[in-house]
Design an enzyme around this catalytic site. Structure first.
Site, PDB file in Angstrom:
ATOM      1  N   THR A   1      35.874  31.105  48.082  1.00  0.00           N
ATOM      2  CA  THR A   1      36.857  30.392  48.452  1.00  0.00           C
ATOM      3  C   THR A   1      37.671  31.410  49.391  1.00  0.00           C
ATOM      4  OG1 THR A   1      37.982  30.509  46.661  1.00  0.00           O
ATOM      5  CG2 THR A   1      36.973  28.356  47.334  1.00  0.00           C
TER       6      THR A   1
ATOM      7  N   HIS B   1      29.713  26.670  38.231  1.00  0.00           N
ATOM      8  CA  HIS B   1      30.252  27.478  39.065  1.00  0.00           C
ATOM      9  C   HIS B   1      29.620  28.908  39.235  1.00  0.00           C
ATOM     10  CE1 HIS B   1      34.322  25.479  40.021  1.00  0.00           C
ATOM     11  NE2 HIS B   1      34.068  24.975  38.834  1.00  0.00           N
TER      12      HIS B   1
ATOM     13  N   LYS C   1      39.557  31.081  53.274  1.00  0.00           N
ATOM     14  CA  LYS C   1      40.908  31.199  53.656  1.00  0.00           C
ATOM     15  C   LYS C   1      41.138  32.355  54.821  1.00  0.00           C
ATOM     16  CE  LYS C   1      42.012  30.446  48.626  1.00  0.00           C
ATOM     17  NZ  LYS C   1      42.051  31.172  47.662  1.00  0.00           N
TER      18      LYS C   1
END
Ligand code: CGF
Length: 838
Positions: free
Chosen positions: A672, A373, A676
């Site tokens: 992320t 990540h 959204k």
């Protein structure tokens, strides 16, 4: 209500109150749970009681599906995904369970008829903050998608007693407050004491011969801790599948040391208990920066060992053998936090189950896969060998053996390349030996993935390039995604209604169908309503800002929002420099025309991260000056919202006009939040970093505000010698901005307060804010211009949503299932509930 459990032959009416869906039944069940579970008369109950009673009412309706899912998984020959993650940021459960069960409206009505407002009850739920940010929230989105796609899956993690701290802002500074999320009980978990496991720590190893004279190693620990599983149901959206999130709580095997107790040493008697329970006490509040503390390694090993023992126990119960484990279990390592799994699996197979090394290694490699990540080298976990030796002596031996065999292979493939061996080795030599967890995870897994296309490319070219050279086929990309159920349907109900009215409701399971919205792009009524929904969402956020920050904001201004962890690479301070720039323009020319903006920030800083905390203070200091200055005339407002969380996100994303995704190119693995915002109709101002690149590709370059250096340009500039002072000298506005900050203009009485921030920019500027300042400022001017054209802005907003389908976590999960885990959906059919048979 009639109940007659004793008479097993009667048609049991309990069924109605536990599973019934009519408004009358729901009302009765709610009242019943208030009385019998909360132990409260309705007239004396408070909102927490209502929340608890409603949660039990909802949980009852989940249980039938949950137990049926477990039954189907138990009976059928299936392959299960096990998602191992030190963090799960699940968000509030009640609202989500209601929408996934398709029960929201009925419960809303039932609650209303009981004299209450559902939204107020939902607000009572503490947000379980068992994660730091993107990584933990990704895990939660993945669980939602797995259940929705009917994939047999289980999440494994830690049941922290204290989650991420609550952030309060005092005099502009972040203050951390412990998060006692369990203080009123947790109606969503079921404790499974019967599946308790023992986890060993410390001690030494010894070799012994078995009955047939074969030598084995056994680990004699110095202490053992118990792992108690706490299970939470994870319902899919409009399916019968309810998967399980199993979180482990650490407890002492023996609560009291009786010898100490009898001799009156009460402190000593409870010392073991305290030591054991400390393991699952608190989440480390660092994101992207590991803290090399012993307790952290204890936490990692604790939940890994519990989970792998659990997987093996269940597998053995079903199949009676372990050679076929990889056919039935796919274990995903969410970052390196659970990477010790590789050694623990080998120990369990070789030492406890007496398997030969080669077979155990084959099983391990084919069972595990690893997700990276981060590209920040400092964020790759390493543990000192002495710590490993004292805490996990057997694992260190196993890691040495894995490494020895691996490096032998490398030597045959690439003879005479000692440098390569040093780089690939799981053990880092020199300056104190360390175990490199990313190397262990990569060697022990059959697949390694990054979380956005650019990120995966950079892993291959840079961070893991030597491994890529060895095993190119192991590497693959899985661009992140987010669940539209929580982030659109639950967060933005009126918007969802409008979409469903136009294109039907199936988009929530097939997000690509949002494309159909493009057919309505010229529909005036649709466009008007699109704007009305956004305006109403902005009003809601404005009310929240008024209530929490006492700042009045203009809902006709651009809501320009940056919410995420505070980190220098994410560059909240670039946003701030631009704000100061605008403010200085107003001061120089009070009549200047400016599209009004409301700048909203939110995010937590790691408690030990000085610069991040100073950035928060700087945002608040600038807000104080700008918001009070009458010259500004409301053209700009600055707000820092305290305690950003999943639930606050649900209020914020739907209200945004502009999403700030301005990290230095090459630093943000994916992001992320960017997805959204897009799904809720905000436009992005962003760099070519992480998933921004793919968002821009999808929505179209005309519908995205791009600025800044590319990752390659960043590297090139650094290589050639980057001097931030050149930008300072040559850019008057930038110079003024930095000078004002440095000379205490925003910190009266504390002249040098922001000097460290300015100094770091002028002398190092690791994240190249000064190089990107002008491009950012120019791009923001384009945003201001574009916002004035309401119609065009509406078109861009619609197109952003219509083309956001790729960023559903359902798409991501399908790719993991097909390409890494090789798992298939399993249908769960409901059987009529009958407690007499159960
Ligand atoms: O994981 C992150 C997030 N901060 O938790 N990383 N870590 N570690 C990345 O920085 C994000 O870019 C990414 O979106 C997220 C989930 O993969």
């Amino acid at each position: 209500m009639q109940t007659n459990v004793a008479n097993q032959t009667s048609n049991i009416t309990v069924e109605d109150d536990r599973t019934g869906l009519s408004i009358e039944t729901l009302k009765r069940a709610f009242a019943d749970n208030l009385f019998y579970i909360q132990g409260k008369l309705a007239i004396l109950a408070n909102f927490t009681d209502y929340y608890m009673a409603l949660s039990y009412t909802t949980r009852d309706r989940l249980l039938q599906r949950w137990l049926q899912t477990l039954k189907v998984y138990h009976e059928q020959d299936i392959k299960t995904v096990y998602y191992l993650s030190a963090e799960f940021l699940m968000g509030r459960h009640l609202g989500n369970s209601l929408i996934n069960l398709d029960l929201y409206e009925s419960i809303e009505q039932a609650v209303k008829e009981s004299g209450l407002d559902l939204t107020e009850v939902l607000e009572q739920e503490p947000d379980p903050g068992l994660g730091n940010g993107g990584l933990g929230r990704l895990a939660a989105c993945f669980l939602d998608s797995l259940a929705t796609l009917e994939i047999p899956a289980m999440g494994y993690g830690i049941r922290y007693e204290f989650g991420i701290f609550n952030q309060s802002i005092q005099h502009g500074w972040q203050v951390e407050i412990p998060d006692k999320w369990l203080k009123c009980g947790n109606p969503w978990e079921v404790v499974r004491y019967e599946s308790t496991v023992q986890v060993k720590f410390g001690g030494h190893t010894e070799v012994y011969n078995d009955d047939r004279g074969r030598p084995h190693t056994r680990w004699i620990p110095s202490f053992t801790v118990e792992g108690i599983p706490h299970d939470t149901p994870v319902p899919g959206y409009q399916t019968n599948t309810v998967n399980t999130l199993r979180l482990w709580k650490a407890e002492a095997g023996e609560d009291f040391n009786f010898q100490a107790f009898n001799s009156g040493d009460y402190d000593g008697a409870v010392a073991t208990k305290i030591k054991s329970e400390t393991i699952s006490k608190v989440l480390y509040p660092n994101d992207n920066t590991p803290q090399g503390r012993q307790l952290r390694l204890e936490q990692q090993f604790f939940f890994v060992s519990c989970s792998l023992q659990d997987i093996i126990r269940r597998h053995l119960k079903k199949y009676g053998r372990l050679d076929n484990l990889a056919d039935h279990a796919a274990v995903q390592l969410n970052d390196t936090h659970p990477a010790i799994s590789i050694a623990e699996m080998m120990r369990l197979l070789v030492d406890d189950h007496h398997m030969f090394w080669d077979e155990a290694w084959r099983i391990t490699q084919s069972t595990f896969a690893y997700t990276n990540h981060t590209l920040m080298p400092e964020a790759l976990e390493k543990w000192g060998v002495p710590l490993f030796e004292s805490l996990l002596p057997r694992h260190l031996e196993i890691i040495y053996e894995i490494n020895h065999r691996f490096l032998q292979d490398v030597q045959t493939w690439f003879p005479d390349d000692d440098e390569l061996l040093l780089r690939l080795s799981i053990i880092e030599e020199g300056g104190g030996k360390k175990v490199r967890m990313a190397n262990l995870a990569t060697v022990g897994s059959h697949a390694v993935n990054g979380v956005a296309a650019l990120h995966t490319e950079l892993l291959k070219q840079d961070v893991l390039k030597d491994f890529y050279k060895l095993w190119p086929e192991k590497f693959n990309n899985k661009t992140n995604g987010v669940t539209p159920r929580r982030w659109v349907l639950l967060a933005n109900p009126t918007f969802s209604e409008l979409i469903t009215e136009k294109i039907g409701g199936t988009w929530l399971k097939h997000l690509d169908e949002l494309r159909k919205l493009e057919t309505f792009i010229d529909d005036k009524d649709f466009r008007d309503r699109w704007r009305q929904v956004k305006q109403a969402n902005k009003q809601k956020l404005a009310d929240y800002i008024m209530a929490h920050n006492c700042v009045e904001v203009d809902v006709n201004s651009i809501f320009d929002i940056q919410v995420k962890r505070i980190h220098e690479y994410k560059r909240q301070h670039l946003d701030l420099l631009h704000i100061i720039g605008l403010y200085l323009r107003i001061k120089q020319n009070p009549n200047i025309k400016m599209t009004p903006r409301t700048f909203v920030f939110g995010g937590k800083a790691a408690p030990g991260y000085f610069m991040a905390k100073l950035i928060i203070k700087a945002i608040n200091a600038v807000a104080d000056v700008v918001n009070r200055d009458p010259d500004v005339h409301g053209r700009i407002k600055v707000v820092f919202l305290a305690n950003f969380s999943a639930s606050l996100g649900q209020l914020i994303y739907p209200a945004a006009d502009l999403s700030e995704q301005i990290s230095t190119a090459g630093k943000e693995a994916s992001g992320t939040g960017n997805m959204k915002f897009t799904m809720n109709g905000a436009l992005t101002i962003g760099t070519l970093d992480g998933a921004n690149i793919e968002i821009r590709e999808e929505v179209g370059e005309d519908n995205f505000f791009l600025f800044g250096l590319t990752a390659a340009e960043v590297e090139k500039m650094k290589y050639e010698g980057y001097n931030p002072r050149d930008y300072y000298e040559s850019n008057e506005e930038l110079r003024n901005v930095l000078d004002r900050l440095a000379m205490g203009y925003f910190s009266p009485g504390e002249k040098d307060l922001f000097k460290p921030l300015v100094d770091s920019l002028l002398h190092h500027d690791e994240y190249m804010l000064l190089a990107d300042y002008q491009a950012y400022s120019d791009c923001q001017a384009k945003v201001s211009e574009a916002y004035k054209d309401v119609e065009h802005w509406t078109t861009m907003s619609i197109l952003n949503v219509a083309r956001s389908g790729k960023f559903s976590s359902d798409r991501t999960i399908k790719e993991y299932c097909d390409e890494i885990w090789k798992v298939k959906p399993v249908k769960v059919e409901l059987e009529p509930y009958d407690p007499a048979r159960a």
